[in-house]
Design a protein around this motif. Structure first.
Motif, PDB file in Angstrom:
ATOM      1  N   ALA A 183     -29.258 -10.272 -17.908  1.00 47.26           N
ATOM      2  CA  ALA A 183     -29.246  -9.097 -18.721  1.00 47.26           C
ATOM      3  C   ALA A 183     -28.425  -7.919 -18.025  1.00 47.26           C
ATOM      4  CB  ALA A 183     -30.483  -8.847 -18.917  1.00 47.26           C
ATOM      5  N   PHE A 184     -27.863  -7.160 -18.837  1.00 47.32           N
ATOM      6  CA  PHE A 184     -27.126  -5.920 -18.338  1.00 47.32           C
ATOM      7  C   PHE A 184     -28.091  -4.899 -18.255  1.00 47.32           C
ATOM      8  CE2 PHE A 184     -24.395  -2.102 -19.108  1.00 47.32           C
ATOM      9  CZ  PHE A 184     -23.891  -2.321 -17.816  1.00 47.32           C
ATOM     10  N   LYS A 185     -27.981  -4.184 -17.183  1.00 48.80           N
ATOM     11  CA  LYS A 185     -28.897  -2.728 -17.293  1.00 48.80           C
ATOM     12  C   LYS A 185     -28.183  -1.684 -16.488  1.00 48.80           C
ATOM     13  CE  LYS A 185     -31.243  -4.412 -13.124  1.00 48.80           C
ATOM     14  NZ  LYS A 185     -30.068  -4.413 -12.353  1.00 48.80           N
TER      15      LYS A 185
ATOM     16  N   ARG B 198     -15.696  -3.164 -14.933  1.00 54.29           N
ATOM     17  CA  ARG B 198     -15.329  -2.159 -15.338  1.00 54.29           C
ATOM     18  C   ARG B 198     -16.477  -0.826 -15.717  1.00 54.29           C
ATOM     19  NH1 ARG B 198     -10.976  -3.046 -20.316  1.00 54.29           N
ATOM     20  NH2 ARG B 198      -9.497  -2.904 -18.487  1.00 54.29           N
ATOM     21  N   ILE B 199     -17.611  -1.696 -16.386  1.00 55.63           N
ATOM     22  CA  ILE B 199     -18.408  -0.647 -16.736  1.00 55.63           C
ATOM     23  C   ILE B 199     -19.543  -0.541 -15.682  1.00 55.63           C
ATOM     24  CG2 ILE B 199     -18.500  -0.905 -19.277  1.00 55.63           C
ATOM     25  CD1 ILE B 199     -20.594  -3.001 -19.100  1.00 55.63           C
ATOM     26  N   GLY B 200     -19.198  -1.190 -14.440  1.00 58.91           N
ATOM     27  CA  GLY B 200     -19.984  -0.777 -13.514  1.00 58.91           C
ATOM     28  C   GLY B 200     -21.376  -1.831 -13.256  1.00 58.91           C
ATOM     29  N   ASP B 201     -21.241  -3.225 -13.469  1.00 58.46           N
ATOM     30  CA  ASP B 201     -22.306  -4.145 -13.410  1.00 58.46           C
ATOM     31  C   ASP B 201     -21.721  -5.392 -12.737  1.00 58.46           C
ATOM     32  OD1 ASP B 201     -24.443  -5.708 -13.970  1.00 58.46           O
ATOM     33  OD2 ASP B 201     -23.532  -6.179 -15.704  1.00 58.46           O
ATOM     34  N   ILE B 202     -21.578  -4.974 -11.178  1.00 57.02           N
ATOM     35  CA  ILE B 202     -21.067  -5.931 -10.397  1.00 57.02           C
ATOM     36  C   ILE B 202     -22.461  -6.980 -10.160  1.00 57.02           C
ATOM     37  CG2 ILE B 202     -20.565  -6.633  -8.287  1.00 57.02           C
ATOM     38  CD1 ILE B 202     -18.715  -4.577  -8.114  1.00 57.02           C
ATOM     39  N   GLU B 203     -23.694  -6.626 -10.255  1.00 51.60           N
ATOM     40  CA  GLU B 203     -24.649  -7.228  -9.480  1.00 51.60           C
ATOM     41  C   GLU B 203     -24.954  -8.198 -10.777  1.00 51.60           C
ATOM     42  OE1 GLU B 203     -28.392  -4.867  -9.371  1.00 51.60           O
ATOM     43  OE2 GLU B 203     -29.450  -6.577  -8.891  1.00 51.60           O
ATOM     44  N   SER B 204     -24.543  -8.267 -11.943  1.00 53.74           N
ATOM     45  CA  SER B 204     -24.888  -9.549 -12.676  1.00 53.74           C
ATOM     46  C   SER B 204     -23.792 -10.613 -12.442  1.00 53.74           C
ATOM     47  CB  SER B 204     -24.881  -9.155 -14.356  1.00 53.74           C
ATOM     48  OG  SER B 204     -23.716  -8.489 -14.662  1.00 53.74           O
ATOM     49  N   ILE B 205     -22.606  -9.976 -12.086  1.00 58.27           N
ATOM     50  CA  ILE B 205     -21.315 -10.958 -11.761  1.00 58.27           C
ATOM     51  C   ILE B 205     -21.838 -11.679 -10.675  1.00 58.27           C
ATOM     52  CG2 ILE B 205     -19.121 -11.224 -11.259  1.00 58.27           C
ATOM     53  CD1 ILE B 205     -18.767  -8.413 -12.660  1.00 58.27           C
ATOM     54  N   LEU B 206     -22.450 -11.124  -9.699  1.00 51.94           N
ATOM     55  CA  LEU B 206     -22.875 -11.585  -8.398  1.00 51.94           C
ATOM     56  C   LEU B 206     -24.049 -12.423  -8.686  1.00 51.94           C
ATOM     57  CD1 LEU B 206     -22.337  -8.956  -5.651  1.00 51.94           C
ATOM     58  CD2 LEU B 206     -20.789 -10.320  -6.420  1.00 51.94           C
ATOM     59  N   LYS B 207     -24.728 -12.503  -9.513  1.00 50.60           N
ATOM     60  CA  LYS B 207     -25.930 -13.254  -9.728  1.00 50.60           C
ATOM     61  C   LYS B 207     -25.508 -14.690 -10.876  1.00 50.60           C
ATOM     62  CE  LYS B 207     -29.639 -10.366  -8.759  1.00 50.60           C
ATOM     63  NZ  LYS B 207     -30.519  -9.216  -9.235  1.00 50.60           N
ATOM     64  N   SER B 208     -24.176 -14.339 -11.200  1.00 49.22           N
ATOM     65  CA  SER B 208     -23.860 -15.370 -12.287  1.00 49.22           C
ATOM     66  C   SER B 208     -23.644 -16.896 -11.851  1.00 49.22           C
ATOM     67  CB  SER B 208     -22.915 -14.903 -13.137  1.00 49.22           C
ATOM     68  OG  SER B 208     -21.637 -15.059 -12.252  1.00 49.22           O
TER      69      SER B 208
ATOM     70  N   SER C 214     -18.925   7.612  -7.337  1.00 45.48           N
ATOM     71  CA  SER C 214     -20.229   7.281  -7.807  1.00 45.48           C
ATOM     72  C   SER C 214     -20.142   7.107  -9.292  1.00 45.48           C
ATOM     73  CB  SER C 214     -21.367   8.269  -7.546  1.00 45.48           C
ATOM     74  OG  SER C 214     -20.932   9.554  -7.876  1.00 45.48           O
ATOM     75  N   THR C 215     -18.880   7.487  -9.914  1.00 41.50           N
ATOM     76  CA  THR C 215     -18.903   7.359 -11.501  1.00 41.50           C
ATOM     77  C   THR C 215     -18.402   5.928 -11.828  1.00 41.50           C
ATOM     78  OG1 THR C 215     -16.875   8.530 -11.214  1.00 41.50           O
ATOM     79  CG2 THR C 215     -18.456   9.847 -11.993  1.00 41.50           C
ATOM     80  N   VAL C 216     -18.766   5.660 -12.877  1.00 42.93           N
ATOM     81  CA  VAL C 216     -18.292   4.357 -13.570  1.00 42.93           C
ATOM     82  C   VAL C 216     -16.497   4.173 -13.578  1.00 42.93           C
ATOM     83  CG1 VAL C 216     -18.242   2.799 -15.512  1.00 42.93           C
ATOM     84  CG2 VAL C 216     -20.028   3.740 -14.861  1.00 42.93           C
ATOM     85  N   GLY C 217     -16.040   3.203 -13.305  1.00 45.21           N
ATOM     86  CA  GLY C 217     -14.726   3.245 -13.538  1.00 45.21           C
ATOM     87  C   GLY C 217     -14.008   2.169 -12.434  1.00 45.21           C
TER      88      GLY C 217
END
Lengths: 237, 291
Positions: free
Chosen positions: A8-10, A72-82, A214-217
């Motif tokens: 899940a993306f949060k 790109r949208i700043g969701d590395i965590e879910s990639i690392l957990k994938s 600290s911004t998304v990008g």
């Protein structure tokens, strides 16, 4: 093994990275520095050629294309957990075909190293257990002892599977294609000093303290460094 | 140019038939292979997932040893071939990294100046020695044998090397000139999954099933391989694939150097044919005209 739903993306505040995410991003960007042409990740056009070319995308929870979209949208965590980063067999089909020249396989490697560094993987996880065993093997003998590696791997992950492997083992053994004793190289001391030295080294990207926007990008480290040095034009992009 | 032989760890055990046949082929063609003394493991893909400088230093030791002797490395295992080439490339591309690796090698009393090129035997055979010389030296024709030439992934990718990355033809040309028929084989650069067979078995079995299926439906007698990983996956797990997918594959998996050596006049045992799990003998001997 194959279970696990999509992660899940949060993202709490749109456009702003949570603290944990910033840390992961920092770690990943420093790994990405080592990928020649890692900067190209910016030029992804989301065409999906990578996913379409990938022979194992059917078992990935996040497709290669989506990996970049999520980054790109700043969701590395879910990639690392994938499961994605672990199931990649590094066949380089995606890298070969990417119209933007992005080295996707190497980027997944960078993700994998980040996950290992951060300790994000289940215990006795097959891929990690295998890598770890392999490295130990090579550090001990200078060469990989196939049988030793596989036996210790199965003992640590699923001993039952070891029994299943016996018939194949026997057929190979009869043809002298299995050796029980590891081949040790003569100059093991040399390997040991090389490895010891390399392990103590600080990676190029670790030298400078990396600051991540600290911004998304995309916020590549080089850019941030440049900005910090006052080389760039004012104002964050 | 001197050829320095780097067998790699697999060729010492499961890949034994490859080792035997590579040596035989080069001997029959009149080229000397000098094994790099005291070589170590290239690090393989498993090592790349840990610290990169360590992985690069390990494979750089092999390059340094080769540089000291002088010559080109011949690496038959696709994984070794890819890793050693990658090390060369990465060190050239990233001077900072090169500096670190130099330091590490120095700790072991070695130096590497980046002058060694890494070659695959298929490249050397087709592009240095040449198909013409090989066909001139061949004593057996492969006429009547249908081969599915399987290149796998890491031999032709990621960088553009000696052959096309999507549609390589060097092996096809080589065996066609020896009289074999290359069957249409759309899986020629599909991935066998490598270590996935051990870590994600389900996935590994499916990938290999697909490759076998493509070969079978195009009536191949044999799949020729260039990599010990592909070889063991396609050969050793065929019975498990048959069980899982209700198929009845009995496809011989043969290293391309084994068949080449045989065409050059070597005996079956000189190319390690009896070491393969699925015998090809009857098909070759039965269907092929010997001169």
């Amino acid at each position: 093994m194959m279970e696990g739903d999509r992660v899940a993306f949060k993202l709490s505040t749109p456009g702003v990275l949570p603290k944990s995410e910033r840390k992961l991003r920092e770690e990943f960007l420093s790994q990405l520095e080592l990928v020649p042409g890692g900067e190209k990740i910016k030029s992804c056009i989301q065409c999906g050629t990578c996913t379409g070319s990938c022979p194992v995308s059917y078992v990935m929870d996040i497709s290669p294309r989506e990996v970049i979209a999520r980054f790109r949208i700043g969701d590395i965590e879910s990639i690392l957990k994938s499961r994605t980063i672990w199931v990649c067999a590094s066949c380089y089909a995606c890298t070969t075909r990417c119209p933007s020249g992005i080295r996707i396989t190497d980027i997944l490697y960078a993700m994998k190293r980040t996950a290992i560094e951060e300790g994000i993987f289940p215990s006795r996880f097959p891929v990690y257990t295998m890598s770890e065993g392999f490295v130990k093997n090579v550090n001990r003998y200078g060469r990989n002892h196939e049988m030793g590696l596989l036996v210790s791997f199965y003992l640590r992950t699923s001993p039952l599977k070891l029994l299943k492997m016996l018939p194949l083992g026997w057929r190979l053994f009869k043809r002298k294609r299995i050796s029980f004793t590891p081949m040790k190289i003569k100059r093991l001391d040399q390997i040991k000093s090389i490895v010891a030295k390399a392990e103590s080294q600080v990676m190029p990207s670790e030298k400078a303290s990396i600051m991540v926007a600290s911004t998304v990008g995309y916020g590549s480290t080089t850019e941030v460094k440049q900005r910090a040095a006052g080389a760039a034009q004012g104002g964050a992009k | 140019m001197k050829y320095l032989y780097y067998p790699g760890c697999s060729l010492e055990s499961t890949g034994k038939p490859y080792d035997v046949s590579v040596r035989t082929v080069f001997k029959l063609l009149g080229f000397e292979l000098e094994e790099i003394a005291d070589w170590n493991c290239c690090g393989a893909t498993a090592y790349m997932s840990v610290k990169e400088t360590v992985a690069l230093s390990i494979s750089a030791r092999v390059l340094a040893l080769a540089e000291k002797i002088g010559g080109e490395i011949i690496a038959p295992c696709s994984s070794c071939y890819t890793i050693l080439s990658k090390t060369n490339r990465d060190l050239k591309a990233n001077p900072e990294l090169e500096e670190l690796v130099k330091e590490a090698l120095d700790a072991g009393g070695l130096t590497y100046n980046g002058t060694v090129s890494v070659r695959h035997p298929l490249d050397v055979l087709v592009n240095d020695i040449g198909i013409e010389l090989i066909t001139a030296k061949a004593v057996r024709s492969l006429h009547g044998l249908k081969t599915a030439n399987y290149y796998g992934c890491q031999l032709v990718r990621p960088e553009k090397g000696f052959d096309d990355r999507e549609f390589p033809t060097s092996m096809d040309n080589l065996f066609a000139s020896l009289g074999a028929e290359n069957v249409y084989f759309p899986a020629k650069v599909r991935c066998c999954g490598g270590m996935l067979m051990t870590t994600f078995t389900e996935v590994g079995l499916k990938l290999n099933h697909d490759i076998l299926q493509r070969a079978k439906e195009n009536a191949a007698d044999v799949i020729l391989t260039t990599c010990p990983m592909c070889h063991i996956n396609l050969e050793g797990y065929q019975s498990e694939i048959n069980k899982k997918f209700h198929t009845n594959f009995n496809m011989p998996i043969v290293y391309f150097t084994q068949l080449l050596g045989w065409a050059l006049g070597a005996g079956m045992e000189e190319v390690g044919m009896e070491l393969n799990l699925i015998p090809i003998e009857h098909r070759v001997v039965g269907g092929v005209v010997t001169r």
